[in-house]
Design a protein around this motif. Sequence first.
Motif, PDB file in Angstrom:
ATOM      1  N   PRO A   1      -0.677  10.179 -11.055  1.00  0.00           N
ATOM      2  CA  PRO A   1      -2.032   9.643 -10.861  1.00  0.00           C
ATOM      3  C   PRO A   1      -2.653   9.058 -12.131  1.00  0.00           C
ATOM      4  O   PRO A   1      -3.553   8.223 -12.061  1.00  0.00           O
ATOM      5  N   PRO A  40       0.821  -1.233   0.000  1.00  0.00           N
ATOM      6  CA  PRO A  40       0.000   0.000   0.000  1.00  0.00           C
ATOM      7  C   PRO A  40       0.849   1.275   0.000  1.00  0.00           C
ATOM      8  O   PRO A  40       0.489   2.261  -0.643  1.00  0.00           O
ATOM      9  N   PHE A  41       1.973   1.256   0.703  1.00  0.00           N
ATOM     10  CA  PHE A  41       2.848   2.425   0.731  1.00  0.00           C
ATOM     11  C   PHE A  41       3.421   2.705  -0.665  1.00  0.00           C
ATOM     12  O   PHE A  41       3.412   3.835  -1.145  1.00  0.00           O
ATOM     13  N   TYR A  63       2.184   1.738  -3.497  1.00  0.00           N
ATOM     14  CA  TYR A  63       1.043   2.103  -4.352  1.00  0.00           C
ATOM     15  C   TYR A  63       0.698   3.582  -4.200  1.00  0.00           C
ATOM     16  O   TYR A  63       0.508   4.290  -5.184  1.00  0.00           O
ATOM     17  N   THR A  64       0.618   4.077  -2.967  1.00  0.00           N
ATOM     18  CA  THR A  64       0.292   5.493  -2.746  1.00  0.00           C
ATOM     19  C   THR A  64       1.404   6.407  -3.257  1.00  0.00           C
ATOM     20  O   THR A  64       1.122   7.479  -3.786  1.00  0.00           O
ATOM     21  N   LEU A  65       2.658   5.993  -3.129  1.00  0.00           N
ATOM     22  CA  LEU A  65       3.753   6.787  -3.683  1.00  0.00           C
ATOM     23  C   LEU A  65       3.639   6.883  -5.206  1.00  0.00           C
ATOM     24  O   LEU A  65       3.844   7.954  -5.792  1.00  0.00           O
ATOM     25  N   LEU A 122       0.895   6.614  -6.966  1.00  0.00           N
ATOM     26  CA  LEU A 122      -0.262   7.456  -7.285  1.00  0.00           C
ATOM     27  C   LEU A 122       0.058   8.933  -7.112  1.00  0.00           C
ATOM     28  O   LEU A 122      -0.388   9.766  -7.894  1.00  0.00           O
ATOM     29  N   LYS A 123       0.833   9.286  -6.069  1.00  0.00           N
ATOM     30  CA  LYS A 123       1.216  10.683  -5.850  1.00  0.00           C
ATOM     31  C   LYS A 123       2.129  11.169  -6.973  1.00  0.00           C
ATOM     32  O   LYS A 123       2.036  12.310  -7.416  1.00  0.00           O
ATOM     33  N   HIS A 124       3.022  10.297  -7.416  1.00  0.00           N
ATOM     34  CA  HIS A 124       3.970  10.662  -8.460  1.00  0.00           C
ATOM     35  C   HIS A 124       3.278  10.846  -9.813  1.00  0.00           C
ATOM     36  O   HIS A 124       3.538  11.818 -10.515  1.00  0.00           O
TER      37      HIS A 124
END
Length: 162
Positions: free
Chosen positions: A31, A20-21, A23-25, A27-29
């Motif tokens: 989207p 999850p970490f 994945y969120t990185l 998405l932030k980079h």
Amino acid sequence: MKYALTSLSILLFLHLIAFPFIYTLMLKHNPDSFEFKTSIYANQKEIILNEWTNNSKSLPREIKNLEYLKITNSVIFHKSLKELKRLTFTKNHIIHADFNSNIRGNLIATIYIFNKEGILRNKLYESGSQTELDSIKFGSVINQQINYLKKELQYYKIKKNN
């Protein structure tokens, strides 16, 4: 045992924290890199529209076939389904009705319509009690099916325009 617990803890750490970490990185980079939901929706919508198109193309042919059956078989049009338990031969068709009960105890009449070569062309269903099915005429089943198919065709035309 110790080895199994270590492996399980590593798997849990990866699945619950690391993935999850990451994945969120991602998405932030960027989207736009994840378009799963929209591509699945678009593909599903395209599949449904293709099915509607195929169904709407076959419905006029089915209606035409039933109308032809209705016109060319006026003799058996007024027969009850009970009378069609035996094979009924007409100039262009072979018609047979079969009665079976479903789970709820209702009877279901299945009307098989074959061409003169014996190839199944249509299968119609009617359900009800024994007395209801005995009193239903073959023509009313055909008319109901034609009306149903016309409504379906109209539904597809409306959906296609929307």
